[in-house]
Structures are given as C-alpha cells and as structure tokens.
Design a protein around this motif. Structure first.
Motif, PDB file in Angstrom:
ATOM      1  N   ALA A   1      43.360  25.067  29.882  1.00  0.00           N
ATOM      2  CA  ALA A   1      42.293  24.757  28.928  1.00  0.00           C
ATOM      3  C   ALA A   1      42.904  24.684  27.527  1.00  0.00           C
ATOM      4  CB  ALA A   1      41.224  25.838  28.981  1.00  0.00           C
ATOM      5  N   PRO A   2      42.305  23.902  26.637  1.00  0.00           N
ATOM      6  CA  PRO A   2      42.821  23.830  25.270  1.00  0.00           C
ATOM      7  C   PRO A   2      42.761  25.186  24.570  1.00  0.00           C
ATOM      8  CG  PRO A   2      41.181  22.118  25.673  1.00  0.00           C
ATOM      9  CD  PRO A   2      41.151  23.037  26.848  1.00  0.00           C
TER      10      PRO A   2
ATOM     11  N   ALA B   1      42.602  25.383  21.224  1.00  0.00           N
ATOM     12  CA  ALA B   1      41.978  25.172  19.911  1.00  0.00           C
ATOM     13  C   ALA B   1      41.002  23.994  20.031  1.00  0.00           C
ATOM     14  CB  ALA B   1      43.052  24.915  18.855  1.00  0.00           C
ATOM     15  N   ASN B   2      40.705  23.351  18.925  1.00  0.00           N
ATOM     16  CA  ASN B   2      39.709  22.278  18.888  1.00  0.00           C
ATOM     17  C   ASN B   2      40.337  20.927  19.227  1.00  0.00           C
ATOM     18  OD1 ASN B   2      37.385  20.831  18.514  1.00  0.00           O
ATOM     19  ND2 ASN B   2      37.456  20.916  16.286  1.00  0.00           N
ATOM     20  N   TYR B   3      40.632  20.716  20.497  1.00  0.00           N
ATOM     21  CA  TYR B   3      41.152  19.446  21.002  1.00  0.00           C
ATOM     22  C   TYR B   3      40.850  19.386  22.491  1.00  0.00           C
ATOM     23  CZ  TYR B   3      45.089  22.244  22.706  1.00  0.00           C
ATOM     24  OH  TYR B   3      45.856  23.174  23.341  1.00  0.00           O
ATOM     25  N   VAL B   4      41.077  18.230  23.077  1.00  0.00           N
ATOM     26  CA  VAL B   4      40.894  18.073  24.516  1.00  0.00           C
ATOM     27  C   VAL B   4      42.278  18.005  25.175  1.00  0.00           C
ATOM     28  CG1 VAL B   4      38.623  16.999  24.344  1.00  0.00           C
ATOM     29  CG2 VAL B   4      40.664  15.555  24.320  1.00  0.00           C
TER      30      VAL B   4
ATOM     31  N   ALA C   1      49.969  18.799  36.111  1.00  0.00           N
ATOM     32  CA  ALA C   1      48.665  19.404  36.425  1.00  0.00           C
ATOM     33  C   ALA C   1      47.552  18.721  35.630  1.00  0.00           C
ATOM     34  CB  ALA C   1      48.692  20.907  36.147  1.00  0.00           C
ATOM     35  N   GLN C   2      47.818  18.381  34.392  1.00  0.00           N
ATOM     36  CA  GLN C   2      46.825  17.656  33.576  1.00  0.00           C
ATOM     37  C   GLN C   2      46.609  16.240  34.125  1.00  0.00           C
ATOM     38  OE1 GLN C   2      44.848  18.967  31.462  1.00  0.00           O
ATOM     39  NE2 GLN C   2      45.891  20.794  30.716  1.00  0.00           N
ATOM     40  N   MET C   3      47.682  15.591  34.586  1.00  0.00           N
ATOM     41  CA  MET C   3      47.541  14.265  35.200  1.00  0.00           C
ATOM     42  C   MET C   3      46.627  14.348  36.413  1.00  0.00           C
ATOM     43  SD  MET C   3      51.473  12.867  35.172  1.00  0.00           S
ATOM     44  CE  MET C   3      52.517  13.461  33.848  1.00  0.00           C
ATOM     45  N   LYS C   4      46.820  15.376  37.222  1.00  0.00           N
ATOM     46  CA  LYS C   4      45.992  15.573  38.412  1.00  0.00           C
ATOM     47  C   LYS C   4      44.532  15.813  38.020  1.00  0.00           C
ATOM     48  CE  LYS C   4      44.995  17.028  42.707  1.00  0.00           C
ATOM     49  NZ  LYS C   4      45.076  16.367  43.930  1.00  0.00           N
ATOM     50  N   ALA C   5      44.299  16.624  36.990  1.00  0.00           N
ATOM     51  CA  ALA C   5      42.934  16.892  36.522  1.00  0.00           C
ATOM     52  C   ALA C   5      42.280  15.615  36.000  1.00  0.00           C
ATOM     53  CB  ALA C   5      42.947  17.967  35.434  1.00  0.00           C
TER      54      ALA C   5
END
Length: 155
Positions: free
Chosen positions: A21-22, A24-27, A77-81
């Motif tokens: 999860a981020p 701070a304030n970003y995706v 992992a982010q690519m998979k998400a």
C-alpha cells in the motif's frame, strides 16, 4: 491456473508478496493507455522488514544488489495487482533506481543491476529495459534502494 511468468517465478523460488500500500498521498500505480507507471518500491524481506543501509558506509554493493532485487519483486507484485495476469506484461520499458549512498560511492549501476538482472531472469527479452541509476543522500525510512518502473501492457 498460473501463466508462464508466474511459473517462471515459481521456478526461481519466488513467492510474490501482497502489493504494498502507498506510504503517503499517492497511488501504487497508474494505467494510461497500454502503459503502467509503478511508484517507487522499497526493499522489504518476506517477513516485511525494510532493508536499511547506506551504500559505501554500512552496506556493500552485493547487499545493495539483493535490496534492488527485492524492489523488483515488489514491482512485479504491483504489476500483478494492476493486471491480474503477469502474462499481460508486454515489456519492461524503464527502471529508475535510487541508491542511498555516500558521496564517494560510485557503483550505483552495479547496485541497480540487482533489479535489472531479475527483470531479465523473469521476463526474458521482454525484461530488457532503459534505465537510470542515481545516488540519493537519503531515502524514505532509511532504506538502501528504491526502484520505480514503466511497463508496457499487451493490448
């Protein structure tokens, strides 16, 4: 049923963590057309411990390479998400690596090779990418490395 990329990860003995999860304030990522922009990922072990250190002071190049590899695993992992299927990755376009290092340390490219080599190990020729490897006076949480990515997705 897992695809070819997930089978390759299994062959390499890699279990993907949950996408982070981020902090701070970003995706964590943004899809725009057929491109995926992934926010910087920091090195975390399977138990969730952050890899802390400064290259040229408290950490050697080889340990930095391992930290960069952990960043690459988190990028995947982010690519998979983002896609639900790693076989939708058409190409790793670019990696940008930041190395927490002393003024005298000049081996940032070798450190970021830990991420670059892993992308090629996993994706083959589709993992070859453009890249930047730069020094940083410090990084969030005192981590040794941070790596971000731009990825092309299949139509």
């Amino acid at each position: 049923m897992s695809g070819a990329i997930e089978a390759k990860l299994a062959d390499l003995g890699i279990t993907l963590p949950e996408a982070a999860a981020p902090a701070a304030n970003y995706v964590p990522y943004v899809k725009s057309g057929n491109q995926l922009f992934i926010s910087g990922q920091i090195p975390q072990t399977a138990s969730g411990e952050k890899v802390i250190g400064k290259l040229g002071d408290t950490m050697e190049t080889e340990a930095g390479q391992e930290a960069a590899k952990l960043c690459a695993i988190s990028l995947i992992a982010q690519m998979k998400a983002a896609t639900g299927d790693l076989d939708k990755v058409a190409r790793i376009v670019k990696l940008v690596g930041f190395v927490n290092s002393t003024l005298e340390f000049g081996d940032q490219p070798a450190v970021i090779n830990g991420a670059s080599n892993f992308m090629v190990d996993v994706f083959g020729d589709k993992g070859r990418h453009a890249r930047s490897a730069v020094s940083a006076a410090s990084l969030p949480f005192g981590v040794a490395v941070e790596v971000e990515a731009i990825v092309e997705l299949a139509d």
